[in-house]
Write a protein that holds these residues in place. Structure first.
Motif, short mmCIF file in Angstrom:
data_model
loop_
_atom_site.label_atom_id
_atom_site.label_comp_id
_atom_site.label_asym_id
_atom_site.label_seq_id
_atom_site.Cartn_x
_atom_site.Cartn_y
_atom_site.Cartn_z
N ASP A 151 0.97 -1.19 0.01
CA ASP A 151 0.16 -0.04 0.01
C ASP A 151 1.00 1.26 0.33
O ASP A 151 0.59 2.37 -0.63
CB ASP A 151 -1.07 -0.10 1.02
N LEU A 152 2.11 1.25 0.63
CA LEU A 152 2.84 2.39 0.51
C LEU A 152 3.28 2.68 -0.61
O LEU A 152 3.33 3.66 -1.28
CB LEU A 152 4.22 1.97 1.54
N TYR A 153 3.89 1.46 -1.43
CA TYR A 153 4.03 1.71 -2.77
C TYR A 153 3.10 2.37 -3.94
O TYR A 153 3.00 3.33 -4.83
CB TYR A 153 4.59 0.63 -3.64
N ARG A 154 1.73 1.91 -3.48
CA ARG A 154 0.65 2.36 -4.14
C ARG A 154 0.57 3.63 -4.08
O ARG A 154 0.22 4.62 -5.02
CB ARG A 154 -0.58 1.65 -3.91
N TYR A 155 0.61 4.30 -2.79
CA TYR A 155 0.49 5.66 -2.53
C TYR A 155 1.84 6.70 -3.32
O TYR A 155 1.48 7.48 -3.67
CB TYR A 155 0.44 5.88 -1.02
N LEU A 156 2.92 6.00 -2.97
CA LEU A 156 4.01 6.71 -3.57
C LEU A 156 4.05 7.06 -4.98
O LEU A 156 4.16 7.93 -5.59
CB LEU A 156 5.25 5.88 -2.90
N ILE A 157 3.70 5.81 -5.72
CA ILE A 157 3.66 5.87 -7.14
C ILE A 157 2.39 6.78 -7.76
O ILE A 157 2.92 7.64 -8.51
CB ILE A 157 3.43 4.52 -7.77
N HIS A 168 1.81 -5.15 -11.22
CA HIS A 168 0.84 -4.67 -12.09
C HIS A 168 0.10 -3.43 -11.75
O HIS A 168 -0.44 -2.62 -12.64
CB HIS A 168 0.12 -6.19 -12.61
N ASP A 169 -0.05 -3.38 -10.51
CA ASP A 169 -0.76 -2.35 -9.88
C ASP A 169 0.02 -0.85 -10.12
O ASP A 169 -0.63 0.22 -10.56
CB ASP A 169 -1.06 -2.45 -8.37
N ILE A 170 1.43 -0.97 -10.01
CA ILE A 170 2.31 0.22 -10.17
C ILE A 170 2.28 0.56 -11.86
O ILE A 170 1.93 1.80 -11.99
CB ILE A 170 3.69 -0.19 -9.92
N ARG A 171 2.09 -0.52 -12.59
CA ARG A 171 1.98 -0.32 -14.01
C ARG A 171 0.94 0.60 -14.19
O ARG A 171 0.94 1.54 -15.04
CB ARG A 171 2.19 -1.58 -14.83
N LYS A 172 -0.29 0.03 -13.73
CA LYS A 172 -1.43 0.84 -13.99
C LYS A 172 -1.62 2.19 -13.40
O LYS A 172 -2.28 2.99 -13.98
CB LYS A 172 -2.77 0.09 -13.35
N VAL A 210 6.86 6.76 -18.82
CA VAL A 210 8.03 5.67 -19.08
C VAL A 210 8.11 4.81 -18.00
O VAL A 210 8.50 5.11 -16.98
CB VAL A 210 9.38 6.18 -19.70
N PHE A 211 7.80 3.64 -18.16
CA PHE A 211 8.02 2.51 -16.93
C PHE A 211 9.30 1.70 -17.48
O PHE A 211 9.15 0.64 -18.21
CB PHE A 211 7.10 1.70 -16.66
N GLY A 257 3.69 -5.29 -22.93
CA GLY A 257 3.05 -4.11 -22.50
C GLY A 257 3.10 -3.77 -20.86
O GLY A 257 2.89 -2.82 -20.33
N LEU A 258 3.88 -4.55 -20.32
CA LEU A 258 4.05 -4.44 -18.81
C LEU A 258 5.14 -3.15 -18.62
O LEU A 258 4.97 -2.38 -17.57
CB LEU A 258 4.59 -5.72 -18.03
N ALA A 259 6.10 -3.29 -19.60
CA ALA A 259 7.06 -2.28 -19.34
C ALA A 259 7.18 -1.67 -20.82
O ALA A 259 7.01 -2.12 -21.75
CB ALA A 259 8.52 -2.90 -18.80
#
Length: 351
Positions: A244-250, A273-277, A282-283, A302-304
């Motif tokens: 959840d921290l990374y979802r918030y940070l991203i 995959h959540d980070i990618r969404k 650019v990822f 398409g993931l990266a």
């Protein structure tokens, strides 16, 4: 379908392909943090990939962790980086300098001022580090004051400006691998009770302040960050709130509009995959130990948008040529990774 050999726009720059040379500490700078002619040769040999990200480079004296790592915070260092970067540009690659503050992953014997290391909290990582007199336990760092935090944010800002003056196309903020920013993210290393500790929002605050300051100084289109969600090493444990921290940070980094996020993936595939969404720019994805047969698969799916490679490029200055010709790859020599001469650095053979 997108191919890893396709060109891509990164900020204002056009890259010829989607290969990235990952940042790798090699410890071959001068004692004063200035890059050497040997470093210029090393990076120029590996140009041809779309983007080269330089080894972790300290933004201040406080930021140094290891022996003979380069810096980018004074005039001598700026001048010494210029031929390194121009050599890469001449061969068609773009060059980002990775700004790495080691935080508690340091030893006073390794830094110019020999001061106690800075960290979110006074908690040692519980490991050893090479010093000029051999391996030693890493001592307990000093917990940063609010003034220390403000100064460190400004150090990142200043270093980013120096990187651009040296000719770099941008900077990658090192928020991974258990160094200072990662230490703020992890409750095992950050037990603060002020606005930089406790909640997810507080633990992410320092990373976001650094990103915002650098983007303000050189432009978000030249500012990037590297993260390693789920990486547990050297006393770093992100705890159950880590995803959840990374979802918030991203999501918050996306508001700043950084040009790319570079993820070293060792954790949850669902989180990846959540980070990618959540990330629309650019990822870049790094999968340690990726098989040769899997090169390009994350871009194709398409993931990266780009894929980064470390050891394969370290040991193969002509990495792209070998891929195109389906030629064998040199194997890296781990005994020469850190420090030393041209052996295991610029003497890997090309085809």
């Amino acid at each position: 379908m997108t191919d890893i050999w396709d060109p891509i726009r990164l900020g204002k720059a056009e890259l010829p392909n989607r290969f990235v040379m990952a940042p790798m500490t090699r410890s071959r700078a001068n004692q004063d943090g200035t890059p050497t002619a040997l470093m210029a040769q090393y990076y120029a040999q590996r140009a041809g990939v779309g983007l080269i990200v330089a080894e972790g480079t300290q933004p201040s004296e406080d930021g140094q962790g290891y022996l003979t790592t380069p810096g980018i915070y004074n005039a001598a260092q700026v001048a010494a980086w210029k031929p390194v970067i121009s050599g890469v540009h001449e061969k068609g690659s773009r060059f980002y300098i990775q700004l790495m503050h080691a935080g508690r992953m340091s030893h006073p014997d390794n830094t110019p001022h020999h001061r106690q290391a800075l960290a979110p909290s006074a908690i040692a990582p519980g490991t050893e580090m090479y010093t000029p007199t051999g391996k030693k336990d890493i001592p307990v760092p000093r917990a940063m004051t609010l003034e220390d935090i403000r100064q460190t944010v400004q150090d990142f800002r200043h270093a980013a400006r120096c990187a651009i003056e040296a000719g770099a196309d941008g900077v990658e903020i090192h928020g991974a691998n258990s160094y200072l920013i990662h230490q703020f993210l992890a409750p095992s290393a950050n037990t603060r009770t002020d606005e930089y500790g406790g909640s997810i929002e507080n633990r992410a605050r320092f990373a976001l302040e650094v990103a915002a300051a650098v983007a303000d100084e050189i432009g978000a289109d030249r500012t990037a960050i590297r993260l390693s969600p789920g990486l547990a090493m050297w006393g770093i444990d992100e705890g159950p709130e880590g995803p959840d921290l990374y979802r918030y940070l991203i999501a918050e980094l996306a508001r700043i509009g950084l040009v790319y996020v570079h993820v070293m993936h060792v954790g949850s595939e669902d989180l990846l995959h959540d980070i990618r969404k959540l990330w629309k720019n650019v990822f870049i994805l790094n999968r340690p130990g990726r098989a040769r047969s899997a090169i390009g698969t994350d871009v194709a799916s398409g993931l990266a948008d780009m894929e980064s490679y470390g050891q394969m490029i370290l040991a193969n200055p002509d990495f792209l040529t070998r891929l195109k010709k389906d030629a064998p790859l040199n194997q890296p020599d781990p005994t020469t990774y850190y420090g030393g001469t041209e052996k295991g650095y610029t003497d890997y053979p090309a085809l």
